[in-house]
Design a protein around this motif. Structure first.
Motif, PDB file in Angstrom:
ATOM      1  N   THR A   1     -24.077 106.690 -13.468  1.00 35.47           N
ATOM      2  CA  THR A   1     -22.641 106.601 -13.582  1.00 35.47           C
ATOM      3  C   THR A   1     -22.301 106.028 -14.871  1.00 35.47           C
ATOM      4  N   PRO A   2     -21.034 106.305 -15.329  1.00 33.02           N
ATOM      5  CA  PRO A   2     -20.507 105.500 -16.652  1.00 33.02           C
ATOM      6  C   PRO A   2     -20.468 103.948 -16.065  1.00 33.02           C
ATOM      7  N   ASP A   3     -20.935 103.045 -17.238  1.00 31.65           N
ATOM      8  CA  ASP A   3     -20.639 101.677 -16.603  1.00 31.65           C
ATOM      9  C   ASP A   3     -19.571 101.173 -16.099  1.00 31.65           C
ATOM     10  N   GLU A   4     -18.269 101.638 -16.650  1.00 38.61           N
ATOM     11  CA  GLU A   4     -17.166 101.319 -15.997  1.00 38.61           C
ATOM     12  C   GLU A   4     -16.855 101.466 -14.424  1.00 38.61           C
TER      13      GLU A   4
ATOM     14  N   VAL B   1     -19.455 101.060 -12.325  1.00 40.07           N
ATOM     15  CA  VAL B   1     -20.583 100.363 -11.484  1.00 40.07           C
ATOM     16  C   VAL B   1     -20.170  99.499 -10.240  1.00 40.07           C
TER      17      VAL B   1
ATOM     18  N   MET C   1     -30.046  97.921 -10.917  1.00 41.63           N
ATOM     19  CA  MET C   1     -29.279  98.385 -11.974  1.00 41.63           C
ATOM     20  C   MET C   1     -30.454  98.721 -13.303  1.00 41.63           C
TER      21      MET C   1
ATOM     22  N   TYR D   1     -30.065  99.809 -17.280  1.00 39.45           N
ATOM     23  CA  TYR D   1     -29.175 100.347 -18.125  1.00 39.45           C
ATOM     24  C   TYR D   1     -29.917 101.189 -19.127  1.00 39.45           C
TER      25      TYR D   1
ATOM     26  N   GLY E   1     -23.338 102.779 -22.435  1.00 40.50           N
ATOM     27  CA  GLY E   1     -22.407 103.342 -21.420  1.00 40.50           C
ATOM     28  C   GLY E   1     -22.937 104.034 -20.043  1.00 40.50           C
ATOM     29  N   ARG E   2     -24.088 104.165 -19.969  1.00 40.27           N
ATOM     30  CA  ARG E   2     -24.585 104.621 -18.671  1.00 40.27           C
ATOM     31  C   ARG E   2     -25.772 103.831 -17.794  1.00 40.27           C
ATOM     32  N   VAL E   3     -25.459 103.899 -16.919  1.00 40.10           N
ATOM     33  CA  VAL E   3     -26.247 103.049 -15.914  1.00 40.10           C
ATOM     34  C   VAL E   3     -26.737 103.811 -14.722  1.00 40.10           C
TER      35      VAL E   3
ATOM     36  N   THR F   1     -15.945 107.922  -9.291  1.00 39.16           N
ATOM     37  CA  THR F   1     -16.511 107.996 -10.600  1.00 39.16           C
ATOM     38  C   THR F   1     -15.801 109.172 -11.401  1.00 39.16           C
TER      39      THR F   1
END
Length: 600
Positions: A410-413, A415, A432, A434, A438-440, A463
């Motif tokens: 998912t994009p980090d925003e 999470v 998690m 990284y 921006g990708r987690v 998401t």
């Protein structure tokens, strides 16, 4: 053999595998322009409509390279959805290399990573391809960084293409010839052929898709399935080139088909090894795994006189789909039906749609469940996937349910929302990783039963469509599972019983009761609808009685006249409730089970 390339295309769902396969087929002139249509390797209507590949398919193409040499390219198209990962596994066993596609606008997603690990497990050479470069949102450099950081492959080897417009297709064909290795194997050794797929032809029986690992096979040879231990005689063999193209032999390194008079896919094991009866190989090809059913559901015909039609329809589907299992089942409310095993929710959905569309059947499908392992107090163990087989709770010592390791990219925003969603679905551990800016990747261990209903839909919602999800089964763990009965007018309805974790029992029971209260028409008496665990009621809704205004004709006079009439009506209602039966329409079952799948 050095002029043969056996490869497949792997990617996340909807990253353009089938479209790229179409362009490769056109570039190699594998089919005339008049006969060509989009998604050539997707033969089912459902595949074309939904834009997904359900069944892997294969085709042999001839490519004339820039160096002036002719190559034989065996392309195996694979599904992208996690439910059909066993198909991907078998296809990879038949290949020496793979094209791994990354969407230029979305980057690497969960199934891309999962398929990469599968390909590395089988020691395949990988050639990255960046697709959809014609899109306005395409970012080729971002995709190269993802290929380097998340997949660990050479980003400069990645070939940018647009499968839609055909840009870069010849570079992909040259890349296949240059970077993917030719097959190896001794044509004179004892025969070892991998059966990586099969389909049923009503005139010729089962047509086997095989990759010859070593040895040679010819028509009229007697062959043996090493796992199934069955013998057959080869009638015909050759290459798949949209039409069956017969040859006089298949030798080591080649991929083709064999017709040997097999009557049903159920008679054999897909993934088995073929050898010759008179000169057998010493051991089968390693890596064989049977398909495992993880989701179970009961299927009933909407009308009881369609039971024979449903029986024939399931027989026909099972002839082609060895992963579908079914056995007879019955319900007091819905009559006779079948208890079916599926590879996952998408597999269930596809089978349901095929039954309704191809065989014109109206169906009622019970809530899907997983297989639980029970240890009883007398020391015996029991596998239960059907609520009707749940034993007396006083005899159960402990229960275990299957757990999965879920990988969510998912994009980090998003999470925080993703981790909260996992916690809601009884996640036990979360880590998690990284991967890039921006990708987690969120890795979580959770029960498979929690993923069945709404998990994927909610993940896409929170998401905004950017989250992707993949899972692998890990083990069974102890849990507190209960059987919830739904009672209508104090009578249990067996088709609506379900198995659930005790913490979630009340929420789901309330939902069932509310849906039934809406769907069942009002009767002359009050109808209680209850959810119960054993003898204790945990949820209730009530359908109020249809009342007649018996006091309408009592105008004027003493109030006792009205009271007398109301008392008389009250007694009549009590008598009705005692002897009256509740008729539950079929749409009530359908509404409860559909909404539980969509909303729950």
């Amino acid at each position: 053999m050095k002029h043969i390339r056996n490869f497949c295309i792997i990617a996340h769902i909807d990253h353009g595998k089938s479209t790229l396969a179409d362009r490769l087929i056109q570039a190699c002139e594998g089919i005339s322009q008049r006969e060509f249509h989009d998604q050539m390797l997707d033969s089912m209507d459902i595949e074309r409509e939904r834009g997904i590949t359900i069944k892997s398919n294969t085709v042999t193409l001839t490519y004339h390279s820039k160096s002036g040499e002719d190559y034989l390219l065996n392309l195996i198209d694979t599904p992208g959805h996690v439910d059909f990962s066993h198909e991907v596994r078998r296809s990879l066993m038949a290949c020496d290399g793979a094209l791994i596609i990354v969407d230029a606008s979305q980057g690497v997603e969960a199934q891309t990573v999962a398929n990469l690990y599968l390909a590395l497990e089988y020691d395949l050479e990988l050639l990255p391809v960046i697709n959809k470069i014609d899109l306005p949102a395409a970012d080729v450099e971002m995709a190269r960084e993802a290929i380097d950081g998340e997949l660990g492959l050479d980003p400069f080897q990645a070939i940018p293409v647009s499968a839609k417009t055909g840009e870069g297709i010849h570079e992909v064909l040259e890349g296949i010839v240059e970077h993917l290795p030719p097959p190896s194997g001794d044509p004179t050794a004892p025969l070892k052929a991998l059966v990586f797929d099969a389909y049923f032809d009503k005139y010729r029986g089962v047509i086997l898709q095989v990759r010859i690992m070593q040895g040679t096979v010819k028509p009229r040879d007697n062959i043996r399935f090493m796992h199934a231990e069955r013998d057959y005689k080869v009638d015909e063999l050759g290459f798949n080139q949209f039409k069956l193209n017969p040859k006089d032999k298949l030798t080591a390194g080649e991929v083709g088909y064999i017709v040997a008079g097999v009557k049903s896919v159920q008679d054999i094991e897909i993934g088995d090894t073929l050898t010759l009866v008179n000169r057998p190989a010493d051991a089968p090809i390693p890596g064989y795994q049977p398909a495992k059913q993880v989701v179970f559901s009961s299927v009933y015909p909407m009308s009881t006189d369609e039971y024979q039609d449903l029986t024939k329809a399931l027989e026909k589907l099972a002839i082609n789909d060895a992963a579908l299992t079914y056995e007879k089942d019955s319900s007091a409310a819905l009559g006779f039906g079948f208890r079916c095993g599926f590879l996952g929710l998408l597999h269930l959905d596809v089978i349901q749609e095929r039954l309704e569309r191809e065989f014109d059947l109206g169906l009622v499908i019970s809530a899907p469940s997983v297989k639980y392992i029970l240890t009883l107090k007398d020391g015996t163990t029991l596998n239960v996937d059907n609520p009707t087989n749940w034993p007396d709770p006083s005899t159960i010592d402990s229960a275990s349910e299957p757990y999965i390791k879920a990988s969510i990219l998912t994009p980090d925003e998003y999470v925080g929302s993703v981790m909260e969603l996992c916690r809601e679905h009884r996640s036990e551990s979360q880590t998690m990783n990284y991967l890039s800016a921006g990708r987690v990747e969120v890795v979580s261990e959770m029960p498979l039963g929690e993923v069945l209903f709404d998990f994927y839909g909610k993940l896409k919602m929170i998401t905004r469509g950017y989250g992707s999800f993949d899972y692998e089964p890990i083990e069974y763990r102890k849990t507190d599972i209960v059987k919830v009965d739904i009672l209508v007018n104090k009578e249990p309805i067996d088709a609506l019983s379900y198995l659930v974790h005790r913490d979630k029992a009340r929420t789901r029971a309330l939902h069932y009761c509310e849906q039934l209260a809406e769907a069942i028409p009002r009767h002359q008496f009050k109808i209680p609808i209850q959810g119960a665990i054993g003898g204790s009621v945990i949820a209730r809704s009530t359908i109020q009685a249809v009342r007649k205004d018996v006091t309408a004709k009592c105008y004027g006079g003493d109030i006792s006249r009205k009271k007398k009439l109301l008392e008389k009506q009250k007694k009549g209602k009590a008598k009705m409730k005692q002897f009256g039966s509740v008729t539950i329409p079929q749409k009530a079952f359908v509404s409860v089970l559909q909404t539980s799948k969509d909303k729950q």
